[in-house]
Design an enzyme around this catalytic site. Structure first.
Site, PDB file in Angstrom:
ATOM      1  N   ASP A  82      75.970 -16.388 -89.364  1.00 33.76           N
ATOM      2  CA  ASP A  82      75.220 -15.156 -89.089  1.00 33.76           C
ATOM      3  C   ASP A  82      75.711 -14.558 -87.766  1.00 33.76           C
ATOM      4  O   ASP A  82      75.880 -15.287 -86.777  1.00 33.76           O
ATOM      5  CB  ASP A  82      73.727 -15.535 -88.997  1.00 33.76           C
ATOM      6  CG  ASP A  82      72.809 -14.322 -88.980  1.00 33.76           C
ATOM      7  OD1 ASP A  82      73.252 -13.233 -89.406  1.00 33.76           O
ATOM      8  OD2 ASP A  82      71.641 -14.471 -88.554  1.00 33.76           O
ATOM      9  N   ASP A 104      79.854  -9.223 -87.053  1.00 36.86           N
ATOM     10  CA  ASP A 104      78.969  -8.194 -86.522  1.00 36.86           C
ATOM     11  C   ASP A 104      79.646  -7.486 -85.356  1.00 36.86           C
ATOM     12  O   ASP A 104      79.591  -7.936 -84.213  1.00 36.86           O
ATOM     13  CB  ASP A 104      77.648  -8.821 -86.072  1.00 36.86           C
ATOM     14  CG  ASP A 104      76.675  -7.770 -85.552  1.00 36.86           C
ATOM     15  OD1 ASP A 104      77.040  -6.575 -85.536  1.00 36.86           O
ATOM     16  OD2 ASP A 104      75.557  -8.136 -85.157  1.00 36.86           O
ATOM     17  N   HIS A 181      65.149  -6.859 -85.108  1.00 37.77           N
ATOM     18  CA  HIS A 181      65.079  -8.320 -84.979  1.00 37.77           C
ATOM     19  C   HIS A 181      63.890  -8.708 -84.099  1.00 37.77           C
ATOM     20  O   HIS A 181      63.618  -8.051 -83.097  1.00 37.77           O
ATOM     21  CB  HIS A 181      66.333  -8.860 -84.273  1.00 37.77           C
ATOM     22  CG  HIS A 181      67.593  -8.756 -85.076  1.00 37.77           C
ATOM     23  ND1 HIS A 181      68.595  -7.892 -84.760  1.00 37.77           N
ATOM     24  CD2 HIS A 181      68.021  -9.450 -86.154  1.00 37.77           C
ATOM     25  CE1 HIS A 181      69.598  -8.049 -85.613  1.00 37.77           C
ATOM     26  NE2 HIS A 181      69.273  -8.988 -86.469  1.00 37.77           N
ATOM     27  N   GLY A 182      63.255  -9.818 -84.408  1.00 41.42           N
ATOM     28  CA  GLY A 182      62.270 -10.401 -83.499  1.00 41.42           C
ATOM     29  C   GLY A 182      60.837 -10.117 -83.867  1.00 41.42           C
ATOM     30  O   GLY A 182      60.531  -9.567 -84.930  1.00 41.42           O
ATOM     31  N   HIS A 209      68.514  -7.266 -91.953  1.00 40.10           N
ATOM     32  CA  HIS A 209      68.234  -8.167 -90.838  1.00 40.10           C
ATOM     33  C   HIS A 209      66.860  -7.814 -90.273  1.00 40.10           C
ATOM     34  O   HIS A 209      66.405  -6.678 -90.395  1.00 40.10           O
ATOM     35  CB  HIS A 209      69.299  -8.002 -89.748  1.00 40.10           C
ATOM     36  CG  HIS A 209      70.601  -8.639 -90.124  1.00 40.10           C
ATOM     37  ND1 HIS A 209      71.135  -9.696 -89.455  1.00 40.10           N
ATOM     38  CD2 HIS A 209      71.464  -8.374 -91.135  1.00 40.10           C
ATOM     39  CE1 HIS A 209      72.275 -10.056 -90.010  1.00 40.10           C
ATOM     40  NE2 HIS A 209      72.508  -9.259 -91.046  1.00 40.10           N
ATOM     41  N   GLY A 210      66.251  -8.814 -89.609  1.00 35.74           N
ATOM     42  CA  GLY A 210      64.952  -8.545 -89.009  1.00 35.74           C
ATOM     43  C   GLY A 210      63.847  -8.596 -90.034  1.00 35.74           C
ATOM     44  O   GLY A 210      62.967  -7.729 -90.066  1.00 35.74           O
ATOM     45  N   THR A 212      61.352 -10.681 -90.284  1.00 39.50           N
ATOM     46  CA  THR A 212      60.037 -11.040 -89.754  1.00 39.50           C
ATOM     47  C   THR A 212      59.176  -9.805 -89.517  1.00 39.50           C
ATOM     48  O   THR A 212      59.655  -8.823 -88.925  1.00 39.50           O
ATOM     49  CB  THR A 212      60.196 -11.816 -88.426  1.00 39.50           C
ATOM     50  OG1 THR A 212      60.873 -13.032 -88.702  1.00 39.50           O
ATOM     51  CG2 THR A 212      58.846 -12.112 -87.776  1.00 39.50           C
ATOM     52  N   ASN A 231      67.470 -11.532 -94.050  1.00 42.86           N
ATOM     53  CA  ASN A 231      67.595 -12.470 -92.926  1.00 42.86           C
ATOM     54  C   ASN A 231      66.243 -12.671 -92.272  1.00 42.86           C
ATOM     55  O   ASN A 231      65.539 -11.696 -91.985  1.00 42.86           O
ATOM     56  CB  ASN A 231      68.586 -11.917 -91.895  1.00 42.86           C
ATOM     57  CG  ASN A 231      70.014 -12.091 -92.337  1.00 42.86           C
ATOM     58  OD1 ASN A 231      70.296 -12.097 -93.536  1.00 42.86           O
ATOM     59  ND2 ASN A 231      70.911 -12.242 -91.383  1.00 42.86           N
ATOM     60  N   THR A 234      62.502 -15.348 -86.928  1.00 42.01           N
ATOM     61  CA  THR A 234      61.464 -15.422 -85.896  1.00 42.01           C
ATOM     62  C   THR A 234      60.164 -16.053 -86.413  1.00 42.01           C
ATOM     63  O   THR A 234      59.557 -16.881 -85.720  1.00 42.01           O
ATOM     64  CB  THR A 234      61.183 -14.014 -85.325  1.00 42.01           C
ATOM     65  OG1 THR A 234      62.416 -13.485 -84.840  1.00 42.01           O
ATOM     66  CG2 THR A 234      60.186 -14.061 -84.180  1.00 42.01           C
TER      67      THR A 234
HETATM   68  P1  13P Z   1      64.017 -11.946 -87.595  1.00 42.51           P
HETATM   69  O1  13P Z   1      64.155 -12.997 -86.519  1.00 42.51           O
HETATM   70  O2  13P Z   1      63.396 -10.686 -87.098  1.00 42.51           O
HETATM   71  O3  13P Z   1      63.353 -12.513 -88.803  1.00 42.51           O
HETATM   72  O4  13P Z   1      65.497 -11.530 -88.005  1.00 42.51           O
HETATM   73  C1  13P Z   1      66.396 -12.526 -88.394  1.00 42.51           C
HETATM   74  C2  13P Z   1      67.777 -11.981 -88.543  1.00 42.51           C
HETATM   75  O5  13P Z   1      67.978 -10.828 -88.841  1.00 42.51           O
HETATM   76  C3  13P Z   1      68.888 -12.915 -88.325  1.00 42.51           C
HETATM   77  O6  13P Z   1      70.119 -12.306 -88.466  1.00 42.51           O
END
Ligand code: 13P
Length: 402
Positions: A82, A104, A181-182, A209-210, A212, A231, A234
């Site tokens: 990743d 990336d 992300h996060g 991505h992101g 969460t 993905n 978090t």
């Molecule tokens: P989150 O941590 O927001 O779930 O995103 C994970 C991610 O995109 C890893 O590449």
């Protein structure tokens, strides 16, 4: 041996309108928790290792465990790098066992992103490994509060996405359509219309991505518009941390194992509903039947040497291990000497390739051409060379669609 070709896995998901979770793992507890959830849900899963976490764990050690766990799983698994920074990261990941890589370069200007991505695609494809690229910018940092990294979202545009995919040859595209992300406060606003247009224009599996913090409804909309890989990290990390805090409260004098007790279950409990919501649950059998298994190839050479003394043979083998072991797609180079005196062939090479594509790319690689021409063939005229593909135990009925 349920490692499967990641391109087949995600094409299957894209075609059948579900998404596979790519869960970043940072420890054995995460690995076991994610796989326990996948086994329970009978779903395909992507075990993902993020380069941004490599300061926290030893990649080489953890990926050995990931590979061992994938091989004994009964559900289809892919192992993914990743957020790899560049070609070096991608090759290192492939040679250590990843069968999918992300490059990336989304923080670079478009042309530079295109150039770096194309470079990775050329080499990864020569190893049979599919590539995820990213276009647009998804701000934030996995595992942290999104507010602490308030970068501006750069949305993926349809026109650039088309050019990028055509010119780089990426197999999957990570898009920026509003996710971050996060750890989030509230729900982000997602641009489904943009996503739909990108999906229609490209026709390849899209990645978000992101994961969460998105709502069930948001996930459903993403998947309906071509997202085949989500993905997610978090929320797993927060569930693990909450478990540790609870253990610490309940047992103030507990040691390490007391503190991490239950972390695997907490990770599994978080991943399980994702697999069910995203539709990968229950797909294991059809994915195993329809996706090509990921099987390594062994190049075996047995040979006799003429014109070199024992020290010369040792030096030639050491040079071979050094230069051949870093060719893209080469998992291992081992050299040997016959145990029995008087064997028909006294010496051996065993080169392990990640995929049959490496038979050709290894043969034509300048490091191999130079070593074979200058050091090996002149002294090893008497030899047998055969490539063997690993036979998969117990899965004779599988067919490949790669
Ligand atoms: P989150 O941590 O927001 O779930 O995103 C994970 C991610 O995109 C890893 O590449």
């Amino acid at each position: 041996m349920p490692l499967v070709h990641m391109k087949d896995m995600l094409n299957h998901a894209h075609e059948h309108h579900y998404a596979v979770g790519a869960f970043d793992l940072v420890s054995l507890d995460f690995l076991e928790g994610i796989l326990a959830a996948a086994e329970r849900c009978r779903g395909p899963v992507i075990l993902s290792l993020a380069e941004s976490h490599f300061g926290y764990f030893d990649f080489e050690l953890l990926i050995s465990a990931v590979e061992a766990a994938a091989r004994r799983a009964s559900v289809p698994v892919a192992i993914h790098l990743d957020h790899g920074a560049n070609l070096k990261s991608a090759v290192s990941a492939i040679n250590r066992g990843c069968n999918g890589v992300m490059v990336d370069a989304s923080d670079q200007p478009f042309d530079e992103n295109l150039r770096l991505t194309r470079e990775v695609v050329t080499v990864a494809h020569s190893c049979g490994v599919p590539v995820e690229g990213e276009l647009g910018y998804v701000p934030g940092v996995e595992g942290e509060d999104a507010e602490r990294h308030p970068g501006e979202i750069a949305y993926t545009t349809v026109g650039e996405a088309k050019t990028y995919v055509e010119k780089t040859g990426v197999d999957f595209l990570a898009v920026s359509i509003g996710t971050v992300h996060g750890r989030l406060r509230g729900e982000p606003k997602l641009d489904y219309r943009r996503l739909q247009q990108i999906n229609e224009a490209l026709g390849i599996p899209l990645v978000v991505h992101g994961g969460t913090g998105l709502s069930d409804d948001q996930f459903r909309h993403l998947i309906a518009n071509g997202v085949a890989k989500i993905n997610y990290y978090t929320a797993l990390a927060d569930a693990a941390a909450a478990m540790i805090r609870e253990n610490a409260r309940e047992n103030r004098n507990g040691g390490y194992t007391g503190l991490v007790r239950g972390v695997q279950d907490a990770v599994a409990e978080e991943a399980d509903p994702c697999m069910r919501l995203w539709g990968s649950a229950g797909r294991a059998t059809e994915v195993l039947a329809e996706c090509a298994p990921w099987l390594p190839v062994e190049l075996l050479i047995v040979y006799n040497v003429a014109g070199l003394d024992a020290a010369g043979v040792q030096a030639m083998m050491a040079e071979g291990r050094r230069v051949l072991g870093v060719i893209p797609g080469v998992r291992q180079v081992a050299t040997g000497e016959a145990v029995t005196a008087g064997a028909d062939y006294r010496y051996s090479w065993l080169a392990r390739f990640c995929h049959p594509a490496v038979i050709d790319s290894y043969r034509d690689h300048p490091a191999h051409v130079a070593f074979a021409g200058q050091h090996f063939r002149p002294v090893a005229g008497d030899r047998l060379t055969i490539d063997y593909q690993e036979i998969e135990a117990g899965n004779q009925n599988r067919r490949g669609i790669a």
